[in-house]
Design a protein around this motif. Structure first.
Motif, short mmCIF file in Angstrom:
data_model
loop_
_atom_site.label_atom_id
_atom_site.label_comp_id
_atom_site.label_asym_id
_atom_site.label_seq_id
_atom_site.Cartn_x
_atom_site.Cartn_y
_atom_site.Cartn_z
N LEU A 13 4.73 43.13 -34.78
CA LEU A 13 5.92 43.59 -35.29
C LEU A 13 6.49 42.70 -36.27
O LEU A 13 7.06 42.90 -37.44
N PHE A 14 6.30 41.24 -36.08
CA PHE A 14 6.95 40.45 -36.85
C PHE A 14 5.89 39.75 -38.03
O PHE A 14 6.41 38.69 -38.72
N GLU A 15 4.82 40.07 -38.19
CA GLU A 15 4.01 39.59 -39.06
C GLU A 15 4.32 39.69 -40.51
O GLU A 15 4.89 40.83 -40.70
N GLY A 23 -0.85 34.11 -34.71
CA GLY A 23 -0.09 35.35 -33.71
C GLY A 23 0.95 34.90 -33.15
O GLY A 23 1.90 35.59 -32.43
N TYR A 24 1.18 33.27 -32.94
CA TYR A 24 2.33 32.88 -32.21
C TYR A 24 3.57 32.41 -33.13
O TYR A 24 3.10 31.99 -34.13
N ILE A 25 4.82 32.78 -32.92
CA ILE A 25 5.70 32.51 -33.70
C ILE A 25 6.22 30.85 -33.65
O ILE A 25 6.18 30.40 -32.67
N CYS A 26 6.25 30.59 -34.93
CA CYS A 26 6.61 29.05 -34.92
C CYS A 26 8.03 28.73 -35.00
O CYS A 26 8.76 29.58 -35.69
N MET A 31 14.35 26.13 -30.98
CA MET A 31 13.68 27.70 -31.07
C MET A 31 14.18 28.54 -32.34
O MET A 31 14.12 29.62 -32.24
N GLU A 32 14.51 28.02 -33.14
CA GLU A 32 14.71 28.46 -34.47
C GLU A 32 13.52 28.79 -35.24
O GLU A 32 12.83 28.01 -35.31
N THR A 33 13.50 30.11 -35.79
CA THR A 33 12.04 30.60 -36.63
C THR A 33 12.77 30.33 -37.99
O THR A 33 13.57 29.43 -38.29
N ASN A 34 11.72 30.54 -39.00
CA ASN A 34 11.90 30.21 -40.32
C ASN A 34 13.05 31.03 -40.96
O ASN A 34 13.54 30.69 -41.85
N ALA A 41 11.39 32.74 -28.13
CA ALA A 41 11.27 31.54 -26.86
C ALA A 41 9.98 32.28 -26.21
O ALA A 41 9.88 33.53 -26.24
N GLY A 42 9.90 31.42 -25.17
CA GLY A 42 8.56 31.81 -24.57
C GLY A 42 7.21 31.87 -24.79
O GLY A 42 6.79 31.02 -25.79
N ASP A 43 6.57 32.75 -24.06
CA ASP A 43 5.06 32.70 -24.52
C ASP A 43 4.54 33.13 -25.88
O ASP A 43 3.50 33.18 -26.16
N VAL A 44 5.49 33.74 -26.45
CA VAL A 44 5.20 34.08 -28.13
C VAL A 44 5.39 33.08 -28.95
O VAL A 44 5.06 33.20 -30.35
#
Length: 73
Positions: A13-15, A23-26, A31-34, A41-44
């Protein structure tokens, strides 16, 4: 013993929206994204260890940082 169901994060969904690594969110250490104001947070997330205990810690950091972000707004 640690059991897991799979190694593929459900992040399609976030690609194209969030920065990802296989496939993992950086995220950064907060825990901030771009994207400003968006946390993950977590396993994603793209990290070394994916266990319930690390996911719980990530969730705590993300929640506290999101609250701080909202207070600034």
């Amino acid at each position: 013993m640690f059991c897991f169901i799979g190694q593929t994060p459900n992040t399609a969904l976030f690609e194209g929206i969030l920065e990802m690594n296989h496939g993992y969110i950086c995220v950064n250490t907060d825990m901030e994204t771009n994207l400003p104001g968006v946390f993950a947070a977590g396993d994603v997330t793209d990290k070394r260890y994916r266990q319930i205990t690390t996911a719980m810690g990530d969730g705590t950091i993300a929640a506290l940082q999101a609250c701080a972000c909202l207070r600034k707004a």
